[in-house]
Design a protein around this motif. Structure first.
Motif, mmCIF file in Angstrom:
data_model
loop_
_atom_site.group_PDB
_atom_site.id
_atom_site.type_symbol
_atom_site.label_atom_id
_atom_site.label_comp_id
_atom_site.label_asym_id
_atom_site.label_seq_id
_atom_site.Cartn_x
_atom_site.Cartn_y
_atom_site.Cartn_z
ATOM 1 N N VAL A 1 8.010 -27.608 34.508
ATOM 2 C CA VAL A 1 8.612 -26.696 33.538
ATOM 3 C C VAL A 1 9.537 -25.699 34.231
ATOM 4 C CG1 VAL A 1 6.761 -26.867 31.833
ATOM 5 C CG2 VAL A 1 6.569 -25.183 33.662
ATOM 6 N N ILE A 2 10.448 -25.161 33.451
ATOM 7 C CA ILE A 2 11.304 -24.055 33.885
ATOM 8 C C ILE A 2 10.710 -22.806 33.264
ATOM 9 C CG2 ILE A 2 13.613 -23.066 33.857
ATOM 10 C CD1 ILE A 2 14.627 -25.956 33.213
ATOM 11 N N CYS A 3 10.460 -21.802 34.091
ATOM 12 C CA CYS A 3 9.862 -20.563 33.608
ATOM 13 C C CYS A 3 10.788 -19.387 33.885
ATOM 14 C CB CYS A 3 8.526 -20.317 34.290
ATOM 15 S SG CYS A 3 7.299 -21.593 33.953
ATOM 16 N N ALA A 4 10.768 -18.422 32.989
ATOM 17 C CA ALA A 4 11.535 -17.191 33.155
ATOM 18 C C ALA A 4 10.564 -16.036 33.299
ATOM 19 C CB ALA A 4 12.446 -16.960 31.953
ATOM 20 N N TYR A 5 11.028 -14.990 33.976
ATOM 21 C CA TYR A 5 10.236 -13.773 34.177
ATOM 22 C C TYR A 5 10.804 -12.616 33.354
ATOM 23 C CZ TYR A 5 7.579 -15.190 38.365
ATOM 24 O OH TYR A 5 6.713 -15.775 39.244
ATOM 25 N N GLY A 6 9.981 -11.616 33.098
ATOM 26 C CA GLY A 6 10.416 -10.338 32.559
ATOM 27 C C GLY A 6 11.086 -10.402 31.204
ATOM 28 N N HIS A 7 12.176 -9.638 31.082
ATOM 29 C CA HIS A 7 12.878 -9.519 29.799
ATOM 30 C C HIS A 7 13.357 -10.882 29.304
ATOM 31 C CE1 HIS A 7 15.077 -7.567 26.591
ATOM 32 N NE2 HIS A 7 16.134 -8.301 26.910
ATOM 33 N N ALA A 8 13.823 -11.731 30.206
ATOM 34 C CA ALA A 8 14.290 -13.063 29.805
ATOM 35 C C ALA A 8 13.156 -13.866 29.174
ATOM 36 C CB ALA A 8 14.875 -13.804 31.000
ATOM 37 N N ALA A 9 11.953 -13.745 29.719
ATOM 38 C CA ALA A 9 10.792 -14.450 29.165
ATOM 39 C C ALA A 9 10.450 -13.915 27.777
ATOM 40 C CB ALA A 9 9.598 -14.291 30.094
ATOM 41 N N ARG A 10 10.432 -12.596 27.641
ATOM 42 C CA ARG A 10 10.109 -11.995 26.340
ATOM 43 C C ARG A 10 11.172 -12.345 25.303
ATOM 44 N NH1 ARG A 10 8.381 -8.325 30.140
ATOM 45 N NH2 ARG A 10 10.331 -7.151 30.167
ATOM 46 N N ARG A 11 12.426 -12.345 25.696
ATOM 47 C CA ARG A 11 13.523 -12.675 24.773
ATOM 48 C C ARG A 11 13.460 -14.144 24.340
ATOM 49 N NH1 ARG A 11 17.855 -10.134 22.896
ATOM 50 N NH2 ARG A 11 19.716 -11.358 22.443
ATOM 51 N N ALA A 12 13.036 -15.023 25.235
ATOM 52 C CA ALA A 12 12.926 -16.440 24.891
ATOM 53 C C ALA A 12 11.852 -16.680 23.825
ATOM 54 C CB ALA A 12 12.610 -17.258 26.140
ATOM 55 N N ILE A 13 10.783 -15.894 23.871
ATOM 56 C CA ILE A 13 9.680 -16.058 22.924
ATOM 57 C C ILE A 13 9.919 -15.266 21.635
ATOM 58 C CG2 ILE A 13 7.194 -15.673 22.562
ATOM 59 C CD1 ILE A 13 7.606 -17.797 24.617
ATOM 60 N N CYS A 14 10.475 -14.075 21.757
ATOM 61 C CA CYS A 14 10.648 -13.173 20.605
ATOM 62 C C CYS A 14 12.043 -12.538 20.659
ATOM 63 C CB CYS A 14 9.547 -12.118 20.641
ATOM 64 S SG CYS A 14 9.526 -11.028 19.214
ATOM 65 N N PRO A 15 13.100 -13.302 20.308
ATOM 66 C CA PRO A 15 14.467 -12.789 20.466
ATOM 67 C C PRO A 15 14.795 -11.545 19.640
ATOM 68 C CG PRO A 15 14.475 -14.961 19.415
ATOM 69 C CD PRO A 15 13.062 -14.644 19.776
ATOM 70 N N GLU A 16 14.119 -11.374 18.504
ATOM 71 C CA GLU A 16 14.447 -10.220 17.663
ATOM 72 C C GLU A 16 13.899 -8.912 18.216
ATOM 73 O OE1 GLU A 16 11.215 -12.387 16.400
ATOM 74 O OE2 GLU A 16 13.104 -13.433 16.487
ATOM 75 N N ASN A 17 12.724 -8.942 18.829
ATOM 76 C CA ASN A 17 12.101 -7.738 19.377
ATOM 77 C C ASN A 17 11.399 -8.042 20.702
ATOM 78 O OD1 ASN A 17 12.689 -5.899 17.196
ATOM 79 N ND2 ASN A 17 11.202 -7.050 15.991
ATOM 80 N N PRO A 18 12.146 -8.361 21.749
ATOM 81 C CA PRO A 18 11.489 -8.746 23.005
ATOM 82 C C PRO A 18 10.598 -7.660 23.589
ATOM 83 C CG PRO A 18 13.860 -8.516 23.314
ATOM 84 C CD PRO A 18 13.596 -8.396 21.855
ATOM 85 N N SER A 19 10.920 -6.399 23.361
ATOM 86 C CA SER A 19 10.105 -5.318 23.932
ATOM 87 C C SER A 19 8.745 -5.200 23.244
ATOM 88 C CB SER A 19 10.854 -3.993 23.859
ATOM 89 O OG SER A 19 11.131 -3.664 22.523
ATOM 90 N N ASP A 20 8.555 -5.886 22.122
ATOM 91 C CA ASP A 20 7.276 -5.854 21.418
ATOM 92 C C ASP A 20 6.260 -6.846 21.978
ATOM 93 O OD1 ASP A 20 8.294 -3.934 19.757
ATOM 94 O OD2 ASP A 20 8.628 -5.283 18.055
ATOM 95 N N LEU A 21 6.653 -7.639 22.959
ATOM 96 C CA LEU A 21 5.796 -8.697 23.471
ATOM 97 C C LEU A 21 5.265 -8.355 24.852
ATOM 98 C CD1 LEU A 21 4.882 -11.485 22.489
ATOM 99 C CD2 LEU A 21 6.878 -12.446 23.592
ATOM 100 N N SER A 22 3.966 -8.500 25.046
ATOM 101 C CA SER A 22 3.320 -8.142 26.314
ATOM 102 C C SER A 22 3.124 -9.355 27.218
ATOM 103 C CB SER A 22 1.955 -7.510 26.041
ATOM 104 O OG SER A 22 2.096 -6.367 25.266
ATOM 105 N N ILE A 23 4.234 -9.966 27.636
ATOM 106 C CA ILE A 23 4.138 -11.071 28.581
ATOM 107 C C ILE A 23 5.077 -10.802 29.742
ATOM 108 C CG2 ILE A 23 3.532 -12.777 26.823
ATOM 109 C CD1 ILE A 23 6.471 -13.838 27.196
ATOM 110 N N GLU A 24 4.839 -11.471 30.849
ATOM 111 C CA GLU A 24 5.693 -11.332 32.024
ATOM 112 C C GLU A 24 6.408 -12.632 32.359
ATOM 113 O OE1 GLU A 24 7.776 -9.484 34.860
ATOM 114 O OE2 GLU A 24 6.498 -8.536 33.378
ATOM 115 N N ALA A 25 5.879 -13.787 31.886
ATOM 116 C CA ALA A 25 6.502 -15.075 32.191
ATOM 117 C C ALA A 25 6.329 -16.016 31.007
ATOM 118 C CB ALA A 25 5.881 -15.680 33.444
ATOM 119 N N ALA A 26 7.307 -16.922 30.835
ATOM 120 C CA ALA A 26 7.254 -17.875 29.726
ATOM 121 C C ALA A 26 7.943 -19.173 30.102
ATOM 122 C CB ALA A 26 7.935 -17.289 28.485
#
Length: 97
Positions: free
Chosen positions: A55-80
């Protein structure tokens, strides 16, 4: 971003509200020779990757934006997981080093 091999899943029945409905995988980062590194990373997955897949994984803001593009700061993850690899083409001269 990094490449990794899915080596397992994490099951959590109790988690913060903003992590509900998210699946978590255990990913072992790999180098370009597909050799595993020593650490593992817990990543959120909405693509449905399975054990043994690369898999290709992203860290930080990029990971949160990939999972929740409308409100990435609302998501408590570091990698996706942001992609499941079908094939990798690496220049053969890389292996001669």
């Amino acid at each position: 971003m990094f490449l990794g091999k899915v080596v397992g899943s994490v099951w959590s029945t109790k988690k913060t509200d903003n992590l509900r409905n998210l699946r978590f995988l255990i990913v072992n980062p790999i180098n370009l020779k597909s050799e595993p590194l020593t650490d593992v990373v817990i990543v959120a997955d909405v693509l449905g990757a399975g054990v043994g897949e690369t898999v290709i994984c992203a860290y930080g803001h990029a990971a949160r934006r990939a999972i929740c593009p409308e409100n990435p700061s609302d998501l408590s993850i570091e990698a996706a997981v942001v992609g499941i690899v079908d094939r990798m083409d690496v220049d053969p001269s890389f292996y001669e080093q």
